[in-house]
Design a protein around this motif. Structure first.
Motif, short mmCIF file in Angstrom:
data_model
loop_
_atom_site.label_atom_id
_atom_site.label_comp_id
_atom_site.label_asym_id
_atom_site.label_seq_id
_atom_site.Cartn_x
_atom_site.Cartn_y
_atom_site.Cartn_z
N GLY A 29 0.79 -1.23 0.00
CA GLY A 29 0.00 0.00 0.00
C GLY A 29 0.81 1.27 0.00
N GLY A 30 1.99 1.27 -0.60
CA GLY A 30 2.77 2.49 -0.70
C GLY A 30 3.68 2.71 0.50
N PRO A 31 4.40 3.83 0.50
CA PRO A 31 5.40 4.08 1.54
C PRO A 31 4.82 4.39 2.91
CG PRO A 31 5.18 5.98 0.11
CD PRO A 31 4.35 4.90 -0.52
N GLY A 32 3.59 4.86 2.98
CA GLY A 32 2.97 5.17 4.26
C GLY A 32 3.28 6.57 4.74
N ARG A 33 2.60 6.95 5.81
CA ARG A 33 2.84 8.27 6.42
C ARG A 33 2.95 8.09 7.92
NH1 ARG A 33 -1.96 10.83 8.28
NH2 ARG A 33 -3.83 9.56 7.96
N PHE A 34 3.59 9.07 8.57
CA PHE A 34 3.83 8.97 10.00
C PHE A 34 3.34 10.22 10.71
CE2 PHE A 34 6.55 9.36 13.80
CZ PHE A 34 6.23 8.15 14.40
N ARG A 35 2.64 10.01 11.85
CA ARG A 35 2.16 11.11 12.67
C ARG A 35 2.87 11.05 14.02
NH1 ARG A 35 -3.82 9.54 12.90
NH2 ARG A 35 -2.87 7.50 12.52
N HIS A 36 3.71 12.03 14.29
CA HIS A 36 4.52 12.03 15.51
C HIS A 36 3.65 12.20 16.74
CE1 HIS A 36 8.70 12.11 14.00
NE2 HIS A 36 8.18 12.70 12.94
N GLY A 37 4.02 11.46 17.77
CA GLY A 37 3.38 11.63 19.06
C GLY A 37 2.05 10.95 19.25
N VAL A 38 1.48 10.36 18.21
CA VAL A 38 0.18 9.71 18.33
C VAL A 38 0.33 8.40 19.08
CG1 VAL A 38 -1.75 8.68 17.07
CG2 VAL A 38 -0.68 10.78 16.23
N ARG A 39 -0.50 8.20 20.11
CA ARG A 39 -0.44 6.97 20.89
C ARG A 39 -1.71 6.15 20.68
NH1 ARG A 39 3.56 7.02 24.97
NH2 ARG A 39 2.88 4.86 25.24
N ASP A 40 -1.58 4.85 20.81
CA ASP A 40 -2.73 3.97 20.66
C ASP A 40 -3.55 3.97 21.94
OD1 ASP A 40 -2.12 1.07 22.20
OD2 ASP A 40 -0.37 2.31 21.74
N ARG A 41 -4.81 3.54 21.83
CA ARG A 41 -5.70 3.54 22.99
C ARG A 41 -5.35 2.45 23.99
NH1 ARG A 41 -11.35 1.01 20.56
NH2 ARG A 41 -10.46 -0.96 19.79
N LEU A 42 -4.60 1.44 23.54
CA LEU A 42 -4.27 0.33 24.44
C LEU A 42 -3.30 0.77 25.53
CD1 LEU A 42 -4.70 -2.68 25.00
CD2 LEU A 42 -2.73 -3.15 23.53
N GLY A 43 -2.31 1.61 25.14
CA GLY A 43 -1.35 2.09 26.13
C GLY A 43 -0.46 1.02 26.68
N ALA A 44 -0.11 0.03 25.85
CA ALA A 44 0.71 -1.09 26.31
C ALA A 44 2.19 -0.72 26.31
CB ALA A 44 0.49 -2.30 25.42
N HIS A 45 2.95 -1.45 27.10
CA HIS A 45 4.40 -1.27 27.15
C HIS A 45 5.07 -2.54 26.66
CE1 HIS A 45 4.00 2.49 29.38
NE2 HIS A 45 3.10 1.88 30.16
N GLY A 46 6.31 -2.42 26.23
CA GLY A 46 7.05 -3.57 25.74
C GLY A 46 6.76 -3.82 24.29
N GLY A 47 7.53 -3.18 23.41
CA GLY A 47 7.28 -3.30 21.98
C GLY A 47 8.13 -4.36 21.32
N VAL A 48 7.92 -4.49 20.01
CA VAL A 48 8.65 -5.45 19.18
C VAL A 48 9.37 -4.67 18.09
CG1 VAL A 48 8.47 -7.50 17.73
CG2 VAL A 48 6.82 -7.14 19.59
N PRO A 49 10.66 -4.91 17.86
CA PRO A 49 11.38 -4.20 16.79
C PRO A 49 10.70 -4.43 15.44
CG PRO A 49 12.93 -5.35 18.22
CD PRO A 49 11.56 -5.82 18.62
N PRO A 50 10.55 -3.38 14.62
CA PRO A 50 9.92 -3.54 13.31
C PRO A 50 10.55 -4.62 12.45
CG PRO A 50 10.09 -1.22 13.84
CD PRO A 50 10.82 -1.96 14.92
N MET A 51 11.86 -4.80 12.56
CA MET A 51 12.53 -5.83 11.76
C MET A 51 12.01 -7.22 12.11
SD MET A 51 15.15 -4.38 9.89
CE MET A 51 16.59 -5.42 9.91
N VAL A 52 11.71 -7.45 13.39
CA VAL A 52 11.19 -8.75 13.82
C VAL A 52 9.80 -8.97 13.25
CG1 VAL A 52 10.49 -10.11 15.82
CG2 VAL A 52 12.58 -8.76 15.92
#
Length: 283
Positions: A113-136
């Motif tokens: 779907g193309g290169p995509g766009r990014f919005r700085h500072g936007v947080r999800d409603r879940l508010g979870a901690h402990g992410g996964v590296p995009p490469m993984v």
């Protein structure tokens, strides 16, 4: 020694990870939410949401989920509300959260779907901690795409409603049809919901199962000659490996499909496909 980055996802996502930014990365297939450069949550209209996974096998009721959403608007993320109230064990929440993350991220990263766009500072409603590296997450998406292609190299079932074939008819003669007792238990509910109206996403939500798991089951049903797509795939359909957009998306080394998905096949050699299916299930 520097490790080469996979080429499957947009370069923007790689840069966001390197810069350890926080915000929302959006493509046609959905949105990835990043905190300090790692993916903590993902949402896609094609995937099964976290709320369905939690309310399927957990004591959490839809009413309690809605209440957590309401409180989260005032007092922090949904994850915090669910754990603070003791409504969902932390381990269960983390397992369901990561399942939902990989499920939605599959449709975002495999969309073409193309290169995509990014919005700085936007947080999800879940508010979870402990992410996964995009490469993984990216490598897992490539593995899943390759798995689907090995099972049945025709991606139309990913977006078109499946239709049972004559072989799946309960009243079909033994030499023509396949008795329902021969269909594995985990696949039988999927076959029963394949009515030419419901898509893979609809079936996944009806069964409260990850959408990718339903794609796998539908491809296996197709390999057994039990379902077929309802009609021709529309050109440019997001996330489908057989479309022109996705076909142009390079795969990581070792994950390129051996055949072009989306092609129209002649009548399959059912016995050969059965042997291939049995071999795959034995792995």
């Amino acid at each position: 020694m520097e490790t080469a980055a996979p080429v499957h996802a947009p370069a923007l996502l790689h840069r966001l990870a390197e810069e350890r930014v926080t915000g929302a990365f959006t493509r046609a297939g959905g949105t990835l939410f990043l905190v300090d450069g790692e993916i903590v949550h993902a949402e896609s209209a094609a995937a099964t949401g976290l709320e369905l996974l939690l309310t399927r096998d957990c004591a959490l009721s839809p009413a309690r989920w809605d209440a957590a959403l309401t409180r989260a608007e005032r007092d922090g993320g949904v994850a915090r509300q669910l754990m603070a109230g003791g409504q969902v064990p932390e381990g269960v929440l983390d397992l369901c959260r990561r399942t939902a993350l990989y499920d939605a991220a599959f449709f975002v990263l495999a969309s073409g779907g193309g290169p995509g766009r990014f919005r700085h500072g936007v947080r999800d409603r879940l508010g979870a901690h402990g992410g996964v590296p995009p490469m993984v997450v990216e490598r897992e998406t490539a593995r899943r795409l390759a798995l689907l292609d090995r099972i049945w190299p025709d991606a139309r079932l990913d977006v078109l409603p499946p239709v049972p074939t004559a072989r799946a008819a309960p009243a079909a003669p033994q030499d023509v049809g396949v008795p329902l007792s021969a269909v594995p238990d985990r696949r039988l509910p999927v076959l029963r919901l394949a009515d030419g109206v419901r898509t893979a996403t609809d079936i996944a939500r009806a069964l409260a199962r990850p959408a990718f798991h339903i794609l796998v089951e539908l491809r296996r049903l197709a390999a057994a000659g039990l379902v077929t797509p309802a009609g021709p795939a529309a050109a440019g359909t997001p996330h489908t490996a057989g479309t022109a957009a996705a076909a142009a998306t390079p795969f990581p080394t070792g994950a390129r499909p051996s055949e072009a998905p989306g092609a129209v096949f002649d009548a399959p050699d059912v016995e050969l496909l059965r042997r291939l299916r049995d071999a795959l299930e034995a792995l």
